[in-house]
Design a protein around this motif. Structure first.
Motif, short mmCIF file in Angstrom:
data_model
loop_
_atom_site.label_atom_id
_atom_site.label_comp_id
_atom_site.label_asym_id
_atom_site.label_seq_id
_atom_site.Cartn_x
_atom_site.Cartn_y
_atom_site.Cartn_z
N ASP A 83 0.80 -1.22 0.00
CA ASP A 83 0.00 0.00 0.00
C ASP A 83 0.84 1.27 0.00
O ASP A 83 0.33 2.34 -0.28
CB ASP A 83 -0.96 0.01 1.19
CG ASP A 83 -0.21 -0.12 2.51
OD1 ASP A 83 0.69 -0.96 2.59
OD2 ASP A 83 -0.53 0.62 3.45
N ASP A 115 2.75 -7.75 1.11
CA ASP A 115 3.02 -7.02 2.35
C ASP A 115 1.98 -7.43 3.40
O ASP A 115 0.81 -7.63 3.07
CB ASP A 115 2.93 -5.52 2.08
CG ASP A 115 3.41 -4.69 3.25
OD1 ASP A 115 4.33 -5.16 3.96
OD2 ASP A 115 2.88 -3.60 3.47
N MET A 118 1.19 -5.57 6.23
CA MET A 118 0.43 -4.42 6.70
C MET A 118 -0.29 -3.75 5.53
O MET A 118 0.30 -2.98 4.78
CB MET A 118 1.37 -3.41 7.37
CG MET A 118 2.16 -3.98 8.54
SD MET A 118 1.12 -4.56 9.89
CE MET A 118 0.82 -3.01 10.70
#
Ligand code: CA
Length: 180
Positions: free
Chosen positions: A9, A52, A54
């Motif tokens: 993100d 990822d 997170m």
């Protein structure tokens, strides 16, 4: 060309990974959250997912769990969290490797290369296999159940001929005309 889906993100890291992977000869696509991953996944197959942990909304573990409902694509998890529990949770979801940030790009590339090679069958095209028998055309070695066979050049050629066309019937004349 191998296709890698980058799930991250943070735009800077997403871009950095994309640049490195394309320079290394991969085709890339990027997704910034779990919903985008699942959508991308439905549109086109990938050879590997760099994921990822997170992420907004669905975290990486949940994304991985959903991917695993329909696919055994190699997944490499990327995270700032380096706790043992996090890593074990990832392996529990059948991920292929775990890379913690900050990561070394050459090492990441090397890990991806190894995982992709393994996923692609793990062998170069120079090897033929039948049950416990492996014949390597580059090194001209034949190995049975892990033990090298002591073959003459002619025996090696015969073995290679048979392995290259399993189930096919050869006449003595055919073999002699090819091998002499
Ligand atoms: Ca992130």
């Amino acid at each position: 060309m191998k296709r890698i889906l980058i799930v991250e993100d943070e735009p800077d890291i997403q871009e950095l990974l994309g640049t490195y992977l394309r320079d290394a000869g991969y085709e890339t696509a990027a997704a910034g959250d779990g919903a985008a991953v699942l959508a991308a996944f439905e549109n086109a197959p990938f050879d590997l997912v760099l994921l990822d942990v997170m992420l907004p909304k669905l975290d990486g573990f949940e994304v991985c769990r959903r991917i695993r409902q329909s696919s055994q694509v190699p997944v490499v998890m990327l995270t700032a969290l380096d706790g043992e529990a996090q890593q074990l949770r990832g392996f529990g979801l059948n991920i292929d490797d775990y890379v913690t940030k900050p990561f070394s790009m050459p090492i990441l590339l090397e890990k991806l290369r190894v995982i992709l090679r393994r996923a692609g069958g793990g062998e170069s095209d120079s090897r033929l296999r039948y049950r416990d028998l492996v014949v390597d055309l580059d090194t001209r070695e034949a190995v049975l159940a892990g033990r090298p066979l002591d073959l003459t050049a002619r025996e090696f050629e015969l073995l290679h001929t048979f392995l290259a066309a399993p189930g096919r019937v050869f006449t003595r004349e055919m073999l002699l005309s090819w091998l002499c």
